[in-house]
Design an enzyme around this catalytic site. Structure first.
Site, PDB file in Angstrom:
ATOM      1  N   TYR A 244      48.216  42.868  34.543  1.00 15.63           N
ATOM      2  CA  TYR A 244      47.847  41.464  34.359  1.00 15.63           C
ATOM      3  C   TYR A 244      46.499  41.332  33.658  1.00 15.63           C
ATOM      4  O   TYR A 244      46.357  40.578  32.686  1.00 15.63           O
ATOM      5  CB  TYR A 244      47.810  40.766  35.719  1.00 15.63           C
ATOM      6  CG  TYR A 244      47.536  39.293  35.640  1.00 15.63           C
ATOM      7  CD1 TYR A 244      48.510  38.400  35.217  1.00 15.63           C
ATOM      8  CD2 TYR A 244      46.285  38.779  35.984  1.00 15.63           C
ATOM      9  CE1 TYR A 244      48.264  37.038  35.136  1.00 15.63           C
ATOM     10  CE2 TYR A 244      46.018  37.420  35.904  1.00 15.63           C
ATOM     11  CZ  TYR A 244      47.014  36.559  35.483  1.00 15.63           C
ATOM     12  OH  TYR A 244      46.751  35.203  35.401  1.00 15.63           O
TER      13      TYR A 244
ATOM     14  N   LYS B  19      45.734  39.711  29.826  1.00 16.24           N
ATOM     15  CA  LYS B  19      44.921  38.512  29.606  1.00 16.24           C
ATOM     16  C   LYS B  19      43.715  38.820  28.719  1.00 16.24           C
ATOM     17  O   LYS B  19      43.281  37.959  27.931  1.00 16.24           O
ATOM     18  CB  LYS B  19      44.471  37.925  30.946  1.00 16.24           C
ATOM     19  CG  LYS B  19      45.605  37.320  31.767  1.00 16.24           C
ATOM     20  CD  LYS B  19      46.315  36.195  31.016  1.00 16.24           C
ATOM     21  CE  LYS B  19      47.352  35.490  31.876  1.00 16.24           C
ATOM     22  NZ  LYS B  19      48.039  34.395  31.162  1.00 16.24           N
TER      23      LYS B  19
END
Length: 245
Positions: free
Chosen positions: A163, A167
Site C-alpha cells: 500500500y 501511494k
C-alpha cells in the site's frame, strides 16, 4: 453544469464525495466496478433527494471497462470537467517488506497506481475539452517518504509495503503529470483525506467520511489561480495543509 467522474464511489469516502458534489450542483458519475451495486446506491441517493448522479461501470484494472466508461461519458456529455481517482485497495495483511510476495504488491499497484494512470490517460482528451479541468488523485499520508523517515511521526514503523509504495508511486505520477500539463488550465494534485473510519480499514481512524469528502472537494474544486502539483493531507495540522513528499 460541470461533470465529475469519481472511481470507487459506491461506498465510503467516494460515496460521501458524490453526495457533497451533488449538493453543490455538479453532475456526478458514480464509478463502480459492479454496475448493479452502483445503480442500487444511486437509487437510494435519489430517494434521499440527491439528484444529477448516474452510476457507471468502471473497473480501473481493465482497459475495456475504462474505455467503455470514457465512451459513454463522451457520448452523453462531450467532455469531463473533474476526475477524482478514488478507487483503491489495501491488499493482504501483513505486508512486511522482507516477506510480502511480488504478486501481492503487483495486485495493489494494479489498482492504486496503474489503475490511476489507465483512467487518467483514457480521459485526458475529454478533460482537455473543459475550460477548467481538475484531477484529484486520492492518496494517503502513508505515501510520504519524508514522514516515514521521521521516528517522531505518529505512524512511523507501519510497514504495509504494498500500500505504502503504491501511494508513493501515485504521488510521483501526480507531480510529473502536473508538470506536463502546467501550460494548460489543469490543476492536478494528490489529496490525502486523512485517517478515516471506513470499510477500508474496518472503521478504525479518528476521521469522518464527511470531513474526508469535504477536504477532497476543497482541494479539487480550485479556481484558475489554484495550485497544481501539490500534496495535501487532512492529517497535517498546519494552515497550508501541505504534506511533505
Amino acid at each position: 453544469m460541470k461533470t465529475v467522474l469519481i472511481t470507487g464511489a459506491n461506498r465510503s469516502i467516494g460515496l460521501e464525495t458524490t453526495k457533497q458534489l451533488s449538493e453543490k450542483g455538479l453532475f456526478v458519475y458514480l464509478g463502480s466496478r459492479d454496475l448493479a451495486k452502483g445503480e442500487e446506491v444511486v437509487k437510494e441517493l435519489n430517494e434521499k433527494g440527491f439528484q444529477n448522479i448516474k452510476a457507471i461501470q468502471i473497473d480501473v484494472t481493465n482497459d475495456e471497462s475504462v474505455l467503455a466508461a470514457k465512451n459513454s461519458i463522451e457520448k452523453e456529455q462531450g467532455k469531463l470537467d473533474i476526475l477524482i481517482n478514488n478507487a483503491g485497495i489495501l491488499g493482504d495483511i501483513p505486508q512486511d517488506p522482507s516477506s510480502t510476495s511480488v504478486p501481492n504488491i503487483q495486485h495493489v499497484f494494479d489498482t492504486n497506481f496503474f489503475g490511476v494512470i489507465r483512467v487518467t490517460q483514457a480521459f485526458l482528451d475529454l478533460l482537455k475539452k473543459s475550460d477548467s479541468p481538475r484531477i484529484g488523485n486520492i492518496t494517503s499520508g502513508l505515501g510520504s517518504l519524508t514522514l516515514h523517515s521521521d521516528p517522531s511521526w505518529k505512524y512511523y514503523g507501519i510497514n504495509a509495503v504494498s500500500y505504502i509504495s503504491s501511494k508513493a508511486a501515485l504521488n510521483a505520477f501526480t507531480v510529473t503529470l502536473a508538470k506536463e500539463l502546467k501550460d494548460l488550465p489543469f490543476k492536478v494534485n494528490s489529496i490525502d483525506p486523512g485517517y478515516t473510519a471506513t470499510d477500508f480499514n474496518h472503521h478504525n481512524g479518528p476521521g469522518s467520511v464527511e470531513s474526508a469528502a469535504s477536504f477532497i472537494i476543497k482541494h479539487t474544486l480550485l479556481d484558475e489561480d489554484g495550485p497544481t502539483g501539490k500534496f495535501y493531507s487532512n492529517d497535517i495540522e498546519d494552515e497550508s495543509e501541505e504534506s511533505p513528499w
